[in-house]
Structures are given as structure tokens and as C-alpha cells.
Design a protein around this motif. Structure first.
Motif, PDB file in Angstrom:
ATOM      1  N   TRP A  24      32.790  74.595  -9.960  1.00 28.36           N
ATOM      2  CA  TRP A  24      32.375  75.155  -8.744  1.00 28.36           C
ATOM      3  C   TRP A  24      33.536  75.736  -7.898  1.00 28.36           C
ATOM      4  CZ3 TRP A  24      33.841  74.431  -3.702  1.00 28.36           C
ATOM      5  CH2 TRP A  24      34.353  73.283  -3.607  1.00 28.36           C
ATOM      6  N   PRO A  25      34.678  75.401  -8.171  1.00 25.61           N
ATOM      7  CA  PRO A  25      36.012  76.169  -7.163  1.00 25.61           C
ATOM      8  C   PRO A  25      36.467  77.190  -7.934  1.00 25.61           C
ATOM      9  CG  PRO A  25      36.561  73.937  -7.690  1.00 25.61           C
ATOM     10  CD  PRO A  25      35.285  73.844  -8.379  1.00 25.61           C
ATOM     11  N   TYR A  26      35.727  77.511  -9.182  1.00 28.56           N
ATOM     12  CA  TYR A  26      36.228  78.776  -9.718  1.00 28.56           C
ATOM     13  C   TYR A  26      36.362  79.947  -8.910  1.00 28.56           C
ATOM     14  CZ  TYR A  26      36.277  82.523 -12.897  1.00 28.56           C
ATOM     15  OH  TYR A  26      36.463  83.672 -13.779  1.00 28.56           O
ATOM     16  N   PRO A  27      35.223  80.596  -8.277  1.00 27.66           N
ATOM     17  CA  PRO A  27      35.383  81.652  -7.588  1.00 27.66           C
ATOM     18  C   PRO A  27      36.496  81.673  -6.271  1.00 27.66           C
ATOM     19  CG  PRO A  27      33.476  80.822  -7.168  1.00 27.66           C
ATOM     20  CD  PRO A  27      33.880  79.789  -8.300  1.00 27.66           C
ATOM     21  N   TYR A  28      36.496  80.263  -5.768  1.00 26.61           N
ATOM     22  CA  TYR A  28      37.587  80.380  -4.557  1.00 26.61           C
ATOM     23  C   TYR A  28      38.892  80.128  -4.934  1.00 26.61           C
ATOM     24  CZ  TYR A  28      33.448  78.734  -2.198  1.00 26.61           C
ATOM     25  OH  TYR A  28      31.955  78.569  -1.583  1.00 26.61           O
ATOM     26  N   LEU A  29      39.287  79.921  -6.269  1.00 31.92           N
ATOM     27  CA  LEU A  29      40.522  80.078  -7.027  1.00 31.92           C
ATOM     28  C   LEU A  29      40.997  81.353  -7.266  1.00 31.92           C
ATOM     29  CD1 LEU A  29      40.506  76.776  -9.231  1.00 31.92           C
ATOM     30  CD2 LEU A  29      41.782  77.177  -7.025  1.00 31.92           C
ATOM     31  N   LEU A  30      39.947  82.173  -7.499  1.00 29.61           N
ATOM     32  CA  LEU A  30      40.142  83.460  -8.033  1.00 29.61           C
ATOM     33  C   LEU A  30      40.700  84.255  -6.627  1.00 29.61           C
ATOM     34  CD1 LEU A  30      37.298  84.645 -10.342  1.00 29.61           C
ATOM     35  CD2 LEU A  30      39.638  84.341 -10.661  1.00 29.61           C
ATOM     36  N   VAL A  31      39.972  83.948  -5.407  1.00 29.00           N
ATOM     37  CA  VAL A  31      40.240  84.847  -4.391  1.00 29.00           C
ATOM     38  C   VAL A  31      41.558  84.263  -3.555  1.00 29.00           C
ATOM     39  CG1 VAL A  31      39.290  85.483  -2.110  1.00 29.00           C
ATOM     40  CG2 VAL A  31      38.000  85.493  -4.009  1.00 29.00           C
ATOM     41  N   ASP A  32      41.431  82.808  -3.642  1.00 31.95           N
ATOM     42  CA  ASP A  32      42.445  82.068  -2.624  1.00 31.95           C
ATOM     43  C   ASP A  32      43.713  82.151  -3.383  1.00 31.95           C
ATOM     44  OD1 ASP A  32      43.402  80.551  -0.500  1.00 31.95           O
ATOM     45  OD2 ASP A  32      43.026  78.841  -1.736  1.00 31.95           O
ATOM     46  N   ARG A  33      43.986  82.154  -4.600  1.00 37.03           N
ATOM     47  CA  ARG A  33      45.398  82.060  -5.161  1.00 37.03           C
ATOM     48  C   ARG A  33      45.315  83.208  -6.078  1.00 37.03           C
ATOM     49  NH1 ARG A  33      45.567  75.402  -6.649  1.00 37.03           N
ATOM     50  NH2 ARG A  33      45.129  74.739  -4.386  1.00 37.03           N
ATOM     51  N   ASN A  34      44.746  84.095  -6.082  1.00 32.04           N
ATOM     52  CA  ASN A  34      44.525  85.380  -7.036  1.00 32.04           C
ATOM     53  C   ASN A  34      45.062  84.940  -8.453  1.00 32.04           C
ATOM     54  OD1 ASN A  34      44.397  87.819  -7.463  1.00 32.04           O
ATOM     55  ND2 ASN A  34      46.625  88.100  -6.526  1.00 32.04           N
ATOM     56  N   LEU A  35      44.440  83.853  -9.040  1.00 34.28           N
ATOM     57  CA  LEU A  35      44.690  83.720 -10.392  1.00 34.28           C
ATOM     58  C   LEU A  35      43.646  84.094 -11.281  1.00 34.28           C
ATOM     59  CD1 LEU A  35      44.479  79.778 -10.063  1.00 34.28           C
ATOM     60  CD2 LEU A  35      46.471  80.863 -10.488  1.00 34.28           C
ATOM     61  N   LYS A  42      42.229  75.707 -13.864  1.00 38.19           N
ATOM     62  CA  LYS A  42      42.650  74.902 -12.319  1.00 38.19           C
ATOM     63  C   LYS A  42      41.540  74.280 -11.736  1.00 38.19           C
ATOM     64  CE  LYS A  42      45.808  74.255  -9.434  1.00 38.19           C
ATOM     65  NZ  LYS A  42      46.852  73.095  -9.668  1.00 38.19           N
ATOM     66  N   SER A  43      40.384  74.797 -11.771  1.00 34.96           N
ATOM     67  CA  SER A  43      39.275  74.189 -11.127  1.00 34.96           C
ATOM     68  C   SER A  43      39.047  73.030 -11.747  1.00 34.96           C
ATOM     69  CB  SER A  43      37.817  75.169 -11.576  1.00 34.96           C
ATOM     70  OG  SER A  43      37.529  75.084 -12.836  1.00 34.96           O
ATOM     71  N   VAL A  44      39.261  72.519 -12.844  1.00 36.73           N
ATOM     72  CA  VAL A  44      39.065  71.205 -13.503  1.00 36.73           C
ATOM     73  C   VAL A  44      40.298  70.225 -12.858  1.00 36.73           C
ATOM     74  CG1 VAL A  44      39.148  69.736 -15.635  1.00 36.73           C
ATOM     75  CG2 VAL A  44      38.289  72.097 -15.473  1.00 36.73           C
ATOM     76  N   ASP A  45      41.303  70.932 -12.800  1.00 38.12           N
ATOM     77  CA  ASP A  45      42.402  70.060 -12.098  1.00 38.12           C
ATOM     78  C   ASP A  45      42.118  69.665 -10.567  1.00 38.12           C
ATOM     79  OD1 ASP A  45      43.520  70.163 -14.382  1.00 38.12           O
ATOM     80  OD2 ASP A  45      45.026  71.748 -13.807  1.00 38.12           O
ATOM     81  N   VAL A  46      41.529  70.851  -9.783  1.00 40.41           N
ATOM     82  CA  VAL A  46      41.293  70.573  -8.233  1.00 40.41           C
ATOM     83  C   VAL A  46      40.236  69.583  -8.093  1.00 40.41           C
ATOM     84  CG1 VAL A  46      40.282  71.892  -6.352  1.00 40.41           C
ATOM     85  CG2 VAL A  46      42.120  72.944  -7.777  1.00 40.41           C
ATOM     86  N   THR A  47      39.298  69.619  -9.100  1.00 39.75           N
ATOM     87  CA  THR A  47      38.060  68.373  -8.818  1.00 39.75           C
ATOM     88  C   THR A  47      38.101  67.211  -9.482  1.00 39.75           C
ATOM     89  OG1 THR A  47      36.875  69.187 -10.787  1.00 39.75           O
ATOM     90  CG2 THR A  47      36.096  70.312  -8.720  1.00 39.75           C
ATOM     91  N   LYS A  48      39.402  67.197 -10.142  1.00 36.47           N
ATOM     92  CA  LYS A  48      39.683  65.751 -10.649  1.00 36.47           C
ATOM     93  C   LYS A  48      40.067  64.953  -9.493  1.00 36.47           C
ATOM     94  CE  LYS A  48      42.135  66.106 -14.248  1.00 36.47           C
ATOM     95  NZ  LYS A  48      42.993  66.389 -15.116  1.00 36.47           N
TER      96      LYS A  48
END
Length: 106
Positions: free
Chosen positions: A5-16, A24-30
Motif C-alpha cells: 500500500w505505500p507504493y504510491p506514497y513512495l512514488l511521490v515522496d521519494r520520487n522513485l 521499497k514498499s516491502v522494506d517500509v512495511t517490514k
């Protein structure tokens, strides 16, 4: 779905790029999956509570006060539209706060 679920937030926040944000979304939620599960479970419970309240009130209006079913159904639909917009905004707010807490906490 809970891990990504953090995928769209990572796209916008970190410009990945797409692939990096997905990984990275898997790493964030781990390490936070139980907390996130409880948050999303409580949001699902709020949806069920709202549906039960709307159904219960509609049932009472139709069978106790003997109002026409079509009128009660139309009123329930009209009431559910702003409630859905409010709840969807609330879910987005909860997700944004959860993302901020997970990624920016020490």
C-alpha cells in the motif's frame, strides 16, 4: 496488499521509479505488518458499522413507521454518497499519517 500500500506514497515522496518504489514498499512495511493490519481492520470495522447502522435505520423506517421502501432506499443512497466521500478522505488521511509514522520515525 498490506505490504504494497505505500507504493504510491513512495512514488511521490521519494520520487522513485516504479520498480524501485514497488520493492521499497516491502522494506517500509517490514516489521509493521501487525500494526498496519490492525489499522486497516479497524477501518473495515468502521465500514461495517456504517452499513449496519444505515441498514438498521432503513429497516426501522420501513417496518415500524411503514414508510415506502423506495423512499427509504433513495434516502439511504443519498445519505451514503457524502458518507462515502467523507470516509474515503478519512482513509487517505489515515494512510498518509501511517506512512509518515513508518518512514520518518527514529
Amino acid at each position: 496488499a498490506l505490504m504494497f500500500w505505500p507504493y504510491p506514497y513512495l512514488l511521490v515522496d521519494r520520487n522513485l521509479p516504479n520498480d524501485d518504489a514497488f520493492g521499497k514498499s516491502v522494506d517500509v512495511t517490514k516489521g509493521n505488518l501487525l500494526t498496519l493490519f490492525l489499522i486497516f481492520l479497524s477501518l473495515f470495522g468502521l465500514v461495517l458499522l456504517g452499513v449496519a447502522a444505515l441498514s438498521g435505520i432503513s429497516f426501522l423506517l420501513v417496518y415500524s413507521l411503514e414508510l415506502p421502501f423506495e423512499v427509504v432506499l433513495g434516502g439511504a443512497i443519498l445519505l451514503s454518497l457524502p458518507a462515502t466521500a467523507f470516509f474515503y478522505s478519512y482513509v487517505l488521511l489515515v494512510k498518509a499519517v501511517a506512512y509518515a509514522q513508518i518512514t520518518h520515525s527514529p
